[in-house]
Design a protein around this motif. Structure first.
Motif, PDB file in Angstrom:
ATOM      1  N   ALA A  69       0.831  -1.202   0.000  1.00  0.00           N
ATOM      2  CA  ALA A  69       0.000   0.000   0.000  1.00  0.00           C
ATOM      3  C   ALA A  69       0.870   1.259   0.000  1.00  0.00           C
ATOM      4  CB  ALA A  69      -0.924   0.013   1.210  1.00  0.00           C
ATOM      5  N   LEU A  70       0.285   2.348  -0.475  1.00  0.00           N
ATOM      6  CA  LEU A  70       0.843   3.677  -0.271  1.00  0.00           C
ATOM      7  C   LEU A  70       0.060   4.343   0.846  1.00  0.00           C
ATOM      8  CD1 LEU A  70       1.267   5.115  -3.894  1.00  0.00           C
ATOM      9  CD2 LEU A  70       2.947   3.901  -2.495  1.00  0.00           C
ATOM     10  N   VAL A  71       0.761   5.093   1.676  1.00  0.00           N
ATOM     11  CA  VAL A  71       0.117   5.815   2.767  1.00  0.00           C
ATOM     12  C   VAL A  71       0.266   7.314   2.500  1.00  0.00           C
ATOM     13  CG1 VAL A  71       0.044   6.225   5.242  1.00  0.00           C
ATOM     14  CG2 VAL A  71       0.638   3.958   4.375  1.00  0.00           C
ATOM     15  N   PRO A 128     -12.540   8.119  -7.283  1.00  0.00           N
ATOM     16  CA  PRO A 128     -11.298   7.361  -7.444  1.00  0.00           C
ATOM     17  C   PRO A 128     -10.869   6.639  -6.172  1.00  0.00           C
ATOM     18  CG  PRO A 128     -11.109   9.451  -8.564  1.00  0.00           C
ATOM     19  CD  PRO A 128     -12.385   9.498  -7.777  1.00  0.00           C
ATOM     20  N   ALA A 129     -11.027   7.286  -5.015  1.00  0.00           N
ATOM     21  CA  ALA A 129     -10.681   6.614  -3.755  1.00  0.00           C
ATOM     22  C   ALA A 129     -11.550   5.389  -3.536  1.00  0.00           C
ATOM     23  CB  ALA A 129     -10.833   7.584  -2.586  1.00  0.00           C
ATOM     24  N   LEU A 130     -12.826   5.497  -3.877  1.00  0.00           N
ATOM     25  CA  LEU A 130     -13.731   4.353  -3.766  1.00  0.00           C
ATOM     26  C   LEU A 130     -13.322   3.251  -4.745  1.00  0.00           C
ATOM     27  CD1 LEU A 130     -16.408   3.109  -2.679  1.00  0.00           C
ATOM     28  CD2 LEU A 130     -17.559   4.294  -4.572  1.00  0.00           C
ATOM     29  N   ALA A 131     -13.006   3.644  -5.979  1.00  0.00           N
ATOM     30  CA  ALA A 131     -12.682   2.656  -7.013  1.00  0.00           C
ATOM     31  C   ALA A 131     -11.433   1.856  -6.670  1.00  0.00           C
ATOM     32  CB  ALA A 131     -12.519   3.353  -8.360  1.00  0.00           C
ATOM     33  N   VAL A 132     -10.417   2.513  -6.117  1.00  0.00           N
ATOM     34  CA  VAL A 132      -9.169   1.792  -5.807  1.00  0.00           C
ATOM     35  C   VAL A 132      -9.224   1.106  -4.451  1.00  0.00           C
ATOM     36  CG1 VAL A 132      -7.838   3.406  -7.227  1.00  0.00           C
ATOM     37  CG2 VAL A 132      -7.961   3.778  -4.753  1.00  0.00           C
ATOM     38  N   GLU A 133     -10.372   1.210  -3.789  1.00  0.00           N
ATOM     39  CA  GLU A 133     -10.589   0.571  -2.487  1.00  0.00           C
ATOM     40  C   GLU A 133      -9.638   1.102  -1.414  1.00  0.00           C
ATOM     41  OE1 GLU A 133     -10.502  -3.647  -3.249  1.00  0.00           O
ATOM     42  OE2 GLU A 133     -12.358  -3.582  -4.416  1.00  0.00           O
ATOM     43  N   ALA A 134      -9.585   2.427  -1.351  1.00  0.00           N
ATOM     44  CA  ALA A 134      -8.779   3.091  -0.332  1.00  0.00           C
ATOM     45  C   ALA A 134      -9.344   2.822   1.058  1.00  0.00           C
ATOM     46  CB  ALA A 134      -8.744   4.597  -0.593  1.00  0.00           C
ATOM     47  N   GLU A 135      -8.493   2.974   2.054  1.00  0.00           N
ATOM     48  CA  GLU A 135      -8.898   2.859   3.451  1.00  0.00           C
ATOM     49  C   GLU A 135      -8.535   4.137   4.190  1.00  0.00           C
ATOM     50  OE1 GLU A 135      -8.569  -1.907   4.360  1.00  0.00           O
ATOM     51  OE2 GLU A 135      -6.810  -0.654   4.725  1.00  0.00           O
ATOM     52  N   PRO A 148     -13.028   1.419   5.384  1.00  0.00           N
ATOM     53  CA  PRO A 148     -12.917   1.362   3.922  1.00  0.00           C
ATOM     54  C   PRO A 148     -13.702   2.498   3.273  1.00  0.00           C
ATOM     55  CG  PRO A 148     -14.362  -0.372   4.731  1.00  0.00           C
ATOM     56  CD  PRO A 148     -13.738   0.260   5.935  1.00  0.00           C
ATOM     57  N   ALA A 149     -13.255   2.912   2.102  1.00  0.00           N
ATOM     58  CA  ALA A 149     -13.929   4.017   1.411  1.00  0.00           C
ATOM     59  C   ALA A 149     -15.407   3.741   1.201  1.00  0.00           C
ATOM     60  CB  ALA A 149     -13.242   4.280   0.076  1.00  0.00           C
ATOM     61  N   ALA A 150     -15.767   2.488   0.965  1.00  0.00           N
ATOM     62  CA  ALA A 150     -17.167   2.139   0.740  1.00  0.00           C
ATOM     63  C   ALA A 150     -18.048   2.440   1.941  1.00  0.00           C
ATOM     64  CB  ALA A 150     -17.278   0.658   0.368  1.00  0.00           C
ATOM     65  N   ARG A 171      -4.832   5.001   3.054  1.00  0.00           N
ATOM     66  CA  ARG A 171      -4.063   3.879   2.542  1.00  0.00           C
ATOM     67  C   ARG A 171      -4.595   3.496   1.165  1.00  0.00           C
ATOM     68  NH1 ARG A 171      -0.821   1.338   6.138  1.00  0.00           N
ATOM     69  NH2 ARG A 171      -0.890  -0.559   4.873  1.00  0.00           N
ATOM     70  N   LEU A 172      -3.705   3.520   0.182  1.00  0.00           N
ATOM     71  CA  LEU A 172      -4.070   3.216  -1.192  1.00  0.00           C
ATOM     72  C   LEU A 172      -3.413   1.909  -1.612  1.00  0.00           C
ATOM     73  CD1 LEU A 172      -3.363   6.741  -2.732  1.00  0.00           C
ATOM     74  CD2 LEU A 172      -5.585   5.862  -1.972  1.00  0.00           C
ATOM     75  N   PRO A 173      -4.185   0.866  -1.901  1.00  0.00           N
ATOM     76  CA  PRO A 173      -3.576  -0.367  -2.396  1.00  0.00           C
ATOM     77  C   PRO A 173      -2.776  -0.088  -3.673  1.00  0.00           C
ATOM     78  CG  PRO A 173      -5.878  -0.723  -1.836  1.00  0.00           C
ATOM     79  CD  PRO A 173      -5.648   0.759  -1.775  1.00  0.00           C
ATOM     80  N   LYS A 174      -1.629  -0.682  -3.777  1.00  0.00           N
ATOM     81  CA  LYS A 174      -0.804  -0.494  -4.977  1.00  0.00           C
ATOM     82  C   LYS A 174      -1.459  -1.192  -6.171  1.00  0.00           C
ATOM     83  CE  LYS A 174       3.738  -0.098  -2.750  1.00  0.00           C
ATOM     84  NZ  LYS A 174       5.073  -0.732  -2.598  1.00  0.00           N
ATOM     85  N   LEU A 175      -1.696  -0.439  -7.218  1.00  0.00           N
ATOM     86  CA  LEU A 175      -2.198  -0.990  -8.480  1.00  0.00           C
ATOM     87  C   LEU A 175      -1.113  -0.797  -9.533  1.00  0.00           C
ATOM     88  CD1 LEU A 175      -5.912   0.256  -8.454  1.00  0.00           C
ATOM     89  CD2 LEU A 175      -4.959  -1.852  -7.516  1.00  0.00           C
TER      90      LEU A 175
END
Length: 284
Positions: A69-71, A128-135, A148-150, A171-175
């Protein structure tokens, strides 16, 4: 117009900021970059008894890697996100959306966490935060919790943050290796989105292996276009198959009608913009 009088504190730690919010109760506002709060105060749409300025809390700034993840610190500016090599490599959709936020002056002052906490459904970072499943990592009097963003975006300008909590980091999961694109439709440059679409896809060979699609300003909260995602996975990465999947974009949405567009037109835009965003993302 001049804001109503208020007390002002500028804590140097997260704990001090939380303590200030606890002491103030419901009559406090948190100040990040100020690009949303200050106009509201000047127009007296809000009249808090206390403003808690997070600008001196160094812990809330910066972008770093943490495993897969990126923080991103909540007080990291849009400019810093836009220019970050880590974002460009591992979170391209976030970078693409951030580059469309307002104008350079606002991007130098506005903060990533502030935009998310403000929760404007027309804001360009929520979908975008929702789409990438940010926390979202939130600090309060009982410690820290991760949402979670959701579950973070609750309604118009409303999030899961309690009155005595602050957003600490995202926290952004690495894509890594995913293609991404943010397609925004507005009347004039640098304006709020009438509708926008954030798309990220992972292509293996000539086939779409994974897809993430988020819709901006298509409901009171950002919307994940899961029907589009499901229609894409396993399909060839061609313009024809992508546009066919994009026809599902308006499913499950509830856009409003205002002076910019009515609900039917917004749903039409969602389908068209989703196709454009996905074609661009699949192409690189």
């Amino acid at each position: 117009m001049i804001p109503a009088a208020f007390e002002y504190v500028a804590p140097s730690t997260v704990d001090e900021a939380v303590q200030a919010l606890v002491a103030a109760g419901e009559d406090a506002k948190v100040l990040g970059g100020g690009q949303s709060l200050l106009p509201v105060l000047r127009m007296r749409l809000a009249a808090p008894e206390m403003v808690v300025d997070l600008g001196k809390i160094e812990e809330l700034r910066g972008i770093r890697e943490d495993g897969d993840a990126l923080v991103v610190g909540a007080m990291t500016t849009h400019y810093e996100v836009d220019r970050s090599p880590l974002i460009a490599e591992h979170a391209r959709l976030i970078g693409a959306a951030t580059a469309t936020v307002a104008d350079p002056q606002v991007r130098h002052r506005g903060t990533f966490g502030g935009a998310l906490a403000h929760a404007d459904p027309a804001g360009d970072l929520l979908a975008p935060a929702l789409a990438v499943e940010a926390e979202m990592v939130i600090a309060g009097p009982d410690g820290r919790r991760t949402v979670p963003a959701a579950e973070f975006f609750v309604d118009y300008f409303t999030t899961a943050l309690a009155a005595d909590e602050i957003l600490v980091e995202i926290r952004l999961p690495k894509l890594t290796g995913w293609g991404a694109h943010y397609e925004k439709f507005n009347r004039v440059a640098q304006a709020w989105s009438i509708v926008a679409v954030g798309a990220a896809v992972r292509v293996e060979g000539d086939t779409i292996a994974q897809a993430r699609v988020g819709l901006t300003n298509m409901a009171s909260t950002p919307v994940r276009a899961t029907a589009v995602e499901n229609a894409l996975v396993g399909q060839p990465a061609t313009v024809e198959s992508i546009r066919a999947a994009a026809e599902h974009a308006a499913e499950g949405t509830s856009p409003g009608t205002d002076s910019n567009a009515d609900a039917d037109y917004r749903q039409h835009l969602a389908r068209v913009l989703t196709g454009r965003a996905l074609v661009a993302a699949a192409g690189g």
